[in-house]
Design a protein around this motif. Structure first.
Motif, PDB file in Angstrom:
ATOM      1  N   PHE A 150       5.748  -3.856   4.833  1.00 53.35           N
ATOM      2  CA  PHE A 150       7.025  -3.472   5.425  1.00 53.35           C
ATOM      3  C   PHE A 150       8.060  -4.530   5.078  1.00 53.35           C
ATOM      4  O   PHE A 150       7.834  -5.730   5.288  1.00 53.35           O
ATOM      5  CB  PHE A 150       6.900  -3.333   6.947  1.00 53.35           C
ATOM      6  N   ASP A 151       9.193  -4.094   4.528  1.00 53.37           N
ATOM      7  CA  ASP A 151      10.290  -4.980   4.179  1.00 53.37           C
ATOM      8  C   ASP A 151      11.396  -4.809   5.212  1.00 53.37           C
ATOM      9  O   ASP A 151      12.078  -3.775   5.236  1.00 53.37           O
ATOM     10  CB  ASP A 151      10.821  -4.651   2.781  1.00 53.37           C
ATOM     11  N   PRO A 152      11.617  -5.809   6.091  1.00 52.60           N
ATOM     12  CA  PRO A 152      12.613  -5.646   7.148  1.00 52.60           C
ATOM     13  C   PRO A 152      14.048  -5.609   6.651  1.00 52.60           C
ATOM     14  O   PRO A 152      14.949  -5.184   7.385  1.00 52.60           O
ATOM     15  CB  PRO A 152      12.370  -6.878   8.031  1.00 52.60           C
ATOM     16  N   HIS A 153      14.295  -6.034   5.411  1.00 49.65           N
ATOM     17  CA  HIS A 153      15.654  -6.072   4.883  1.00 49.65           C
ATOM     18  C   HIS A 153      15.966  -4.893   3.966  1.00 49.65           C
ATOM     19  O   HIS A 153      17.052  -4.834   3.383  1.00 49.65           O
ATOM     20  CB  HIS A 153      15.893  -7.379   4.127  1.00 49.65           C
ATOM     21  N   LYS A 154      15.029  -3.989   3.837  1.00 46.19           N
ATOM     22  CA  LYS A 154      15.217  -2.853   2.940  1.00 46.19           C
ATOM     23  C   LYS A 154      15.558  -1.608   3.740  1.00 46.19           C
ATOM     24  O   LYS A 154      14.924  -1.317   4.750  1.00 46.19           O
ATOM     25  CB  LYS A 154      13.944  -2.630   2.116  1.00 46.19           C
ATOM     26  N   ASP A 155      16.553  -0.868   3.277  1.00 46.68           N
ATOM     27  CA  ASP A 155      16.946   0.388   3.918  1.00 46.68           C
ATOM     28  C   ASP A 155      16.871   1.518   2.899  1.00 46.68           C
ATOM     29  O   ASP A 155      17.222   1.339   1.730  1.00 46.68           O
ATOM     30  CB  ASP A 155      18.365   0.286   4.479  1.00 46.68           C
ATOM     31  N   PRO A 156      16.442   2.694   3.326  1.00 48.02           N
ATOM     32  CA  PRO A 156      15.940   3.021   4.669  1.00 48.02           C
ATOM     33  C   PRO A 156      14.585   2.384   4.927  1.00 48.02           C
ATOM     34  O   PRO A 156      13.848   2.066   3.983  1.00 48.02           O
ATOM     35  CB  PRO A 156      15.852   4.555   4.631  1.00 48.02           C
ATOM     36  N   LYS A 157      14.247   2.202   6.195  1.00 50.14           N
ATOM     37  CA  LYS A 157      13.002   1.558   6.574  1.00 50.14           C
ATOM     38  C   LYS A 157      11.813   2.425   6.172  1.00 50.14           C
ATOM     39  O   LYS A 157      11.817   3.642   6.372  1.00 50.14           O
ATOM     40  CB  LYS A 157      12.960   1.294   8.077  1.00 50.14           C
ATOM     41  N   SER A 158      10.807   1.776   5.609  1.00 53.66           N
ATOM     42  CA  SER A 158       9.612   2.495   5.179  1.00 53.66           C
ATOM     43  C   SER A 158       8.455   1.517   5.085  1.00 53.66           C
ATOM     44  O   SER A 158       8.643   0.294   5.149  1.00 53.66           O
ATOM     45  CB  SER A 158       9.836   3.186   3.825  1.00 53.66           C
ATOM     46  N   CYS A 159       7.256   2.040   4.947  1.00 57.88           N
ATOM     47  CA  CYS A 159       6.064   1.217   4.735  1.00 57.88           C
ATOM     48  C   CYS A 159       5.235   1.831   3.613  1.00 57.88           C
ATOM     49  O   CYS A 159       5.380   3.007   3.292  1.00 57.88           O
ATOM     50  CB  CYS A 159       5.241   1.093   6.015  1.00 57.88           C
ATOM     51  N   ARG A 160       4.381   1.016   3.020  1.00 57.83           N
ATOM     52  CA  ARG A 160       3.534   1.487   1.915  1.00 57.83           C
ATOM     53  C   ARG A 160       2.174   0.854   2.020  1.00 57.83           C
ATOM     54  O   ARG A 160       2.007  -0.253   2.557  1.00 57.83           O
ATOM     55  CB  ARG A 160       4.162   1.148   0.561  1.00 57.83           C
ATOM     56  N   LEU A 161       1.167   1.548   1.512  1.00 59.35           N
ATOM     57  CA  LEU A 161      -0.209   1.054   1.510  1.00 59.35           C
ATOM     58  C   LEU A 161      -0.526   0.417   0.168  1.00 59.35           C
ATOM     59  O   LEU A 161      -0.156   0.935  -0.889  1.00 59.35           O
ATOM     60  CB  LEU A 161      -1.187   2.193   1.793  1.00 59.35           C
ATOM     61  N   ILE A 162      -1.213  -0.732   0.199  1.00 54.84           N
ATOM     62  CA  ILE A 162      -1.618  -1.447  -1.007  1.00 54.84           C
ATOM     63  C   ILE A 162      -3.123  -1.675  -0.939  1.00 54.84           C
ATOM     64  O   ILE A 162      -3.618  -2.283   0.009  1.00 54.84           O
ATOM     65  CB  ILE A 162      -0.887  -2.796  -1.137  1.00 54.84           C
ATOM     66  N   GLN A 163      -3.832  -1.184  -1.926  1.00 48.33           N
ATOM     67  CA  GLN A 163      -5.280  -1.318  -1.967  1.00 48.33           C
ATOM     68  C   GLN A 163      -5.680  -2.723  -2.406  1.00 48.33           C
ATOM     69  O   GLN A 163      -4.984  -3.364  -3.205  1.00 48.33           O
ATOM     70  CB  GLN A 163      -5.880  -0.295  -2.940  1.00 48.33           C
ATOM     71  N   PHE A 164      -6.823  -3.185  -1.896  1.00 46.09           N
ATOM     72  CA  PHE A 164      -7.434  -4.413  -2.381  1.00 46.09           C
ATOM     73  C   PHE A 164      -8.197  -4.102  -3.674  1.00 46.09           C
ATOM     74  O   PHE A 164      -8.405  -2.924  -4.011  1.00 46.09           O
ATOM     75  CB  PHE A 164      -8.380  -4.994  -1.336  1.00 46.09           C
ATOM     76  N   PRO A 165      -8.630  -5.119  -4.428  1.00 46.77           N
ATOM     77  CA  PRO A 165      -9.394  -4.866  -5.662  1.00 46.77           C
ATOM     78  C   PRO A 165     -10.623  -3.985  -5.409  1.00 46.77           C
ATOM     79  O   PRO A 165     -11.328  -4.145  -4.410  1.00 46.77           O
ATOM     80  CB  PRO A 165      -9.803  -6.273  -6.112  1.00 46.77           C
ATOM     81  N   ASP A 166     -10.870  -3.078  -6.316  1.00 50.27           N
ATOM     82  CA  ASP A 166     -11.962  -2.126  -6.131  1.00 50.27           C
ATOM     83  C   ASP A 166     -13.330  -2.785  -6.204  1.00 50.27           C
ATOM     84  O   ASP A 166     -14.272  -2.367  -5.517  1.00 50.27           O
ATOM     85  CB  ASP A 166     -11.872  -1.019  -7.200  1.00 50.27           C
ATOM     86  N   ASP A 167     -13.481  -3.810  -7.041  1.00 51.07           N
ATOM     87  CA  ASP A 167     -14.795  -4.413  -7.250  1.00 51.07           C
ATOM     88  C   ASP A 167     -15.071  -5.579  -6.303  1.00 51.07           C
ATOM     89  O   ASP A 167     -15.932  -6.412  -6.577  1.00 51.07           O
ATOM     90  CB  ASP A 167     -14.949  -4.879  -8.701  1.00 51.07           C
ATOM     91  N   ARG A 168     -14.397  -5.644  -5.182  1.00 51.91           N
ATOM     92  CA  ARG A 168     -14.691  -6.666  -4.170  1.00 51.91           C
ATOM     93  C   ARG A 168     -15.931  -6.241  -3.377  1.00 51.91           C
ATOM     94  O   ARG A 168     -16.429  -5.118  -3.536  1.00 51.91           O
ATOM     95  CB  ARG A 168     -13.494  -6.831  -3.224  1.00 51.91           C
ATOM     96  N   GLN A 169     -16.388  -7.125  -2.507  1.00 48.94           N
ATOM     97  CA  GLN A 169     -17.555  -6.823  -1.673  1.00 48.94           C
ATOM     98  C   GLN A 169     -17.094  -6.040  -0.439  1.00 48.94           C
ATOM     99  O   GLN A 169     -16.856  -6.607   0.630  1.00 48.94           O
ATOM    100  CB  GLN A 169     -18.274  -8.107  -1.275  1.00 48.94           C
ATOM    101  N   VAL A 170     -16.971  -4.747  -0.584  1.00 53.47           N
ATOM    102  CA  VAL A 170     -16.419  -3.890   0.464  1.00 53.47           C
ATOM    103  C   VAL A 170     -17.302  -3.893   1.698  1.00 53.47           C
ATOM    104  O   VAL A 170     -16.826  -4.003   2.835  1.00 53.47           O
ATOM    105  CB  VAL A 170     -16.220  -2.454  -0.055  1.00 53.47           C
TER     106      VAL A 170
END
Length: 490
Positions: free
Chosen positions: A306-326
């Motif tokens: 979430f970027d508090p200084h960006k308009d309009p307000k929004s959120c986004r999902l970011i995945q972690f590396p796929d080959d980590r120890q899930v």
């Protein structure tokens, strides 16, 4: 004491201090020959007379060549440019002390051009930093500020700063370090919940107003507080924003949060839709800051940004590396991984939980932030590790490590807690070497990335922005200003 006389005394102190610093630096650089020891025993003195100071030396100091005889100088004839050259070479604490000498000195040091000049000189300098323990057990907030006094940063070496002792942990009152940004620290008092933003160098602080309940029947629980601040081209702090998220029991398709801006002095709530259902990690630390946005850890997906200084307000999902120890990450709530920003890079560092795992340390770096793409940086085995410490070296085959923090300025260093030896170690990515850097005193059973936060002393501290006080019916603006100032220390 008159201002002229004070200027003479302080300038003499400044020259005296700068002289010894210059002499010590030359000796450290092996620029002083043993044959010249007698010649290097300079004497620098100043008289506390109204109109003159005396200096005796044969050493070059900030542009002066002082021959082996005594002469006098009149401070009123020294141009401001030369005076600023002298002051800019002194420690930061001394500079802020000299602002109290007279109005003229205060004006010179306070002008933006001097801060820019001082900042440019410090760009190549190694700034001191500490890893702060998030929990502080004290009875008054002023005691928290006292613990952040500049004197604790008198060493450029790394160390873990524990702000609480075992005895203090038995007290009921508890303060917590929530986040840092551009030299500011966000703290809170638990029970009742009060947020503070403070500058430990200038020792200024403000208490944020409490947010109003959305409705009389609902009492949401907030956590995961974060701090983002802005500076202008003169490196002057202009504003800050505090963000906190609501703790929800079940998975939801939105992110509920509140923001407080120092520019408006108000709390504002948002409910932002997410592409997939999310559940915030309850045991996670405060959000990490990267690209001006705050990132909270969530199950299954990695992070929600979430970027508090960006308009309009929004959120986004970011995945972690796929080959980590899930599996390991889900089972232990991310205890063995560290995701944070370092020198403009977003990194994901992972420690294998079992000593029998083939790779013990692994790291990825964000390749494309907008696309959320990671690339593998390295993977090392335990047989690759080494240490100059005999005791640590004997434990490398089976020791358990918890990642703590990246070095703020050195991309090669990662700090970890060695569980078996109850110490903090540094890991060199390039040399695959571990060294003991700190042996903490007190209880360290919960020392992980969740309870520590790196804090860097700013190159040039600036006043903490004071938020405006919103008007309320029945109370005057002046009354609100007085109430707010009662929470502000200068």
């Amino acid at each position: 004491m008159s201002s002229h006389r004070t200027e003479h005394i302080v300038l003499g102190d400044a020259l005296h201090l700068q002289f010894h610093q210059t002499q010590k630096q030359m000796k450290d650089n092996n620029q002083v020959n043993n044959d010249d020891d007698d010649r290097q025993n300079h004497v620098m003195s100043y008289s506390r007379k109204r109109n003159q100071s005396q200096v005796t030396s044969s050493q070059t100091v900030v542009g002066f060549v002082f021959f082996a005889h005594t002469f006098t100088y009149d401070l009123s004839n020294i141009p401001d440019s030369l005076l600023l050259e002298i002051i800019s070479r002194l420690p930061l604490k001394s500079i802020f002390t000299f602002k109290c000498v007279c109005k003229h000195w205060q004006t010179l040091i306070s002008q933006p051009s001097f801060s820019r000049f001082y900042f440019s000189r410090m760009l190549t300098a190694s700034l001191p930093f500490r890893i702060l323990y998030r929990y502080i057990y004290v009875s008054k907030f002023k005691e928290v500020v006292d613990r952040f006094r500049p004197e604790i940063y008198n060493s450029s070496k790394f160390s873990v700063l524990f702000l609480s002792s075992f005895e203090e942990q038995q007290q009921s009152d508890q303060f917590k370090v929530l986040g840092v940004s551009n030299g500011l620290i966000l703290c809170c008092l638990l029970g009742p919940l009060i947020y503070y933003v403070c500058d430990p160098v200038t020792r200024q602080w403000v208490a944020l107003p409490r947010a109003r309940d959305k409705s009389p029947n609902t009492h949401p629980i907030f956590f995961g507080e974060g701090l983002v601040s802005k500076v202008n081209e003169d490196n002057v702090l202009t504003s800050y924003t505090v963000v906190r998220v609501e703790l929800l029991i079940s998975r939801v398709t939105y992110l509920s949060l509140e923001t407080f801006s120092s520019e408006t002095g108000k709390w504002v709530d948002y409910k932002l839709p997410c592409a997939n259902p999310i559940a915030l990690m309850k045991r996670g630390a405060g959000p990490i800051t990267f690209n001006g946005a705050l990132h909270w850890f969530v199950y299954d997906h990695g992070m929600v940004a979430f970027d508090p200084h960006k308009d309009p307000k929004s959120c986004r999902l970011i995945q972690f590396p796929d080959d980590r120890q899930v599996e390991n990450e889900n089972k232990h709530d991310g205890l063995y991984r560290l995701c944070d920003a370092c020198q403009g890079k977003l990194r994901f560092f992972e420690v294998a939980r079992d000593s029998c795992s083939f790779y013990c340390f692994s790291m990825w770096e964000m390749k494309d932030y907008e696309k959320g793409e990671w690339c593998s940086a390295f993977k090392v085995t335990r047989s690759d590790l080494s240490s100059s410490d005999p005791e640590l070296n004997s434990w490398l085959v089976k020791a358990a490590f918890f990642p703590l923090s990246f070095h703020p300025f050195n991309l090669d260093i990662v700090y970890m807690r060695c569980v078996d030896l109850a110490c903090v170690v540094s890991y060199s990515i390039q040399n695959k070497r571990l060294d003991v850097v700190s042996r903490p005193i007190g209880v360290v059973n919960d020392l992980t990335w969740r309870v520590v936060v790196p804090f860097v002393i700013p190159r040039w501290p600036t006043p903490v922005p004071i938020p405006p006080v919103p008007k309320k019916a029945g109370r005057s603006k002046a009354a609100h200003r007085r109430r707010f100032r009662s929470h502000t220390q200068y």
